[in-house]
Design an enzyme around this catalytic site. Structure first.
Site, PDB file in Angstrom:
ATOM      1  N   LYS A 108       0.840  -1.199   0.000  1.00 38.10           N
ATOM      2  CA  LYS A 108       0.000   0.000   0.000  1.00 38.10           C
ATOM      3  C   LYS A 108       0.874   1.248   0.000  1.00 38.10           C
ATOM      4  CE  LYS A 108      -3.990   1.943   2.477  1.00 38.10           C
ATOM      5  NZ  LYS A 108      -4.846   1.804   3.681  1.00 38.10           N
ATOM      6  N   SER A 115      -9.900  -0.561   6.858  1.00 38.77           N
ATOM      7  CA  SER A 115      -9.284  -0.361   5.537  1.00 38.77           C
ATOM      8  C   SER A 115      -8.553  -1.565   4.963  1.00 38.77           C
ATOM      9  CB  SER A 115      -8.334   0.836   5.572  1.00 38.77           C
ATOM     10  OG  SER A 115      -9.084   2.025   5.534  1.00 38.77           O
ATOM     11  N   SER A 122      -9.759   1.498   2.588  1.00 38.59           N
ATOM     12  CA  SER A 122      -8.911   2.287   1.726  1.00 38.59           C
ATOM     13  C   SER A 122      -7.800   1.489   1.034  1.00 38.59           C
ATOM     14  CB  SER A 122      -8.293   3.428   2.522  1.00 38.59           C
ATOM     15  OG  SER A 122      -7.386   2.947   3.486  1.00 38.59           O
TER      16      SER A 122
END
Lengths: 94, 425
Positions: free
Chosen positions: B29, B128, B104
């Protein structure tokens, strides 16, 4: 019950100054509308039982000694606008 | 295959070490720092930011032989449930291109689901990791607060967030967790309880005698396409010898409000560092400091980030702190207490991970509150600092993936991995 808070255009302008984010007129209006709705929802916290907040935590400290540092060149590669020497550039203090 | 926009930056690299992840591809990420590789947090503010150091988790996976294949798309600074707030455009759901990947950590989950990487690293502040894993039909683990070092993670809400693994199987996610778990002198909130773990060995589907509590608050008002697969999974656990129990945790009704107040308050403080001076985009040096900061932040941040910083600033401002922030902290303590009590009677707590199927692209843009409310089942875990796993249920291919969430007591990841692996069999 606490007193209802009313969010208006002036409130949003005031917090945008505190948060140091310029907003356009349209954004102020949109945020005013949305903040009213969201803050209204937050009022569900008005009814929360008394509860003792006790956390079992302790400080974690390392020995105070010299360690590795970041390299100057690698740190300064991220400045948006370069100065001639290795200084961070900011606006003039008047 | 259609481009699902899972990566912000792709990397050509070779793993050169032997170890637990030898030859395994990992997608990271883009809020986890990678030395010499840009780390944008999905934001225009950091579109050219190059970290001078690696995050501890990056050090660890490289030392274990992993091949880093890229930095993945995400909601800007982790603020979103769909990966649509990214400056780099939304990630598309690999199972249905009209739907979102969740957020996310949408890029990491979609990369794993589509086979672009074997493993993904995500971060979970209020769901997330679990939301996109559930929406993309893969496994995600949000570790106990403190199990994994946050050194090198770009902060959004420090008291809530953890880095965790995403994989196609429970065993795979557990294997990656074994590599990244453990205390770190560079993160004083990390714990040594995580060293020498053998989580991968726990993916044995053994649930005989395990007690599973289902809180009424987390199955109320759930989409019928979600509740069906959830109930089937619970039946499967029962067939394997687990004991299913209905429980109630009334504090969870207040979790979303408490979560957003705390997360936004911490965000308003953490994101104060983006002034355009040391990194980020600067917007002219003509005015005074206030003018320069305010212009840089106007140009560098997207709408959702502005919304959260402003609301956090409001919640912490003079006269409102007791009304919002202090009360939210009380709810946090209440939730923690109720979970502690629950774990005296049950081994794990189960619920659908998300109350709905993956959103249609563009669905949530106009109504932020509606998006916030869809985090009802994931945020209590972060407030209480507990571990949780999401595992895909058998889902109707015409509808979309459904995730089953298990929550455990602090540092009891083993039980979650057992329960999760029983569902996937």
């Amino acid at each position: 019950m606490s007193e209802r808070s009313v969010v208006d255009v002036e409130t949003v302008q005031h917090i945008s100054e505190l948060a140091k984010i310029n907003l356009e007129g349209e954004e102020v209006e949109m945020f005013t509308k949305q903040f009213r709705q969201i803050i209204n929802y937050f009022e569900i916290l008005d009814e929360v039982p008394e509860i003792e907040i006790r956390l079992d935590v302790k400080n974690v400290l390392r020995d105070d000694g010299e360690g590795e540092s970041l390299l100057r060149g690698e740190v300064f590669q991220n400045v948006d606008e370069n100065t001639k020497e290795d200084y961070f550039k900011g606006p003039k203090v008047r | 295959m259609k481009d699902i926009n899972s990566f912000i930056t792709k990397i050509e690299s070779k793993g050169n070490k032997k170890g637990a992840l030898e030859g395994c591809t990992v997608a990271i990420k883009d809020n986890i720092s990678t030395k010499g590789i840009r780390t944008t947090c999905g934001s225009a503010m950091l579109k050219d930011y190059i970290p001078p150091y690696d995050a501890t988790v990056v050090d660890k996976i490289k030392a274990a032989g992993a091949i880093v294949v890229g930095k993945t798309n995400m909601d800007e600074f982790g603020m979103g449930t769909t990966t649509e707030t990214s400056f780099f455009g939304p990630t598309v759901n690999p199972h249905d291109e009209s739907r979102v990947a969740g957020g996310s950590s949408g890029g990491s989950a979609a990369a794993v689901a589509s086979g672009e990487a074997m493993f993904g690293l995500g971060t979970d502040t209020g769901g997330s990791i679990r939301c996109p894993a559930a929406f993309c039909g893969v496994v995600g683990i949000k570790p106990t607060y403190g199990l994994v070092s946050r050194y090198g993670l770009v902060a959004y809400a420090n008291s809530l967030e953890q880095i965790g693994p995403i994989a196609r199987t429970v065993e795979g996610a557990a294997r990656l967790l074994d590599v990244i778990a453990g205390g770190d002198v560079r993160d004083s909130t990390s714990s040594s309880d995580g060293k020498d773990t053998k989580y991968a060995d726990c993916a044995d589907g053994e649930v005989e005698g395990m007690t599973v509590g289902i809180p009424a608050e987390l199955v109320k008002g759930i989409d019928k396409n979600v509740i069906g697969p959830f109930e089937l999974s619970m039946d499967r656990l029962e067939e394997r010898g687990a004991i299913i129990k209905e429980i109630t945790l009334p504090s969870l009704e207040k979790a979303v409000a408490a979560y957003y107040i705390i997360a936004m308050s911490e965000a308003s403080s953490n994101l104060a560092r983006y002034d355009g001076v040391r990194y980020g985009i600067a917007s002219g040096f003509g005015g005074d400091w206030n003018q320069m900061f305010s212009a840089s932040r106007e140009n560098g941040f997207g709408k959702e980030v502005k919304r959260r910083i402003l609301l956090g600033t409001y919640a912490l401002s003079a006269g409102y702190q007791d009304r919002y922030y202090a009360k939210a902290q009380r709810v946090k303590a209440w939730i923690r207490k109720e979970f502690e009590n629950a774990f005296e009677d049950v081994d794990v707590v189960a619920s659908p991970t998300m109350p709905v199927l993956p959103f249609k692209l563009g669905e949530g843009e106009k109504d932020p509150l509606k998006m916030y409310l869809s985090d009802s089942n994931t945020v209590p875990v972060n407030l209480a600092g507990l571990p949780a796993i999401t595992v895909p249920a058998e889902w109707d291919k015409r509808e979309g993936p459904v995730g089953i969430q298990f929550v455990g007591a602090r540092f009891q990841e083993e039980k979650l991995i057992r329960a999760g692996s029983a569902v996937e069999r």
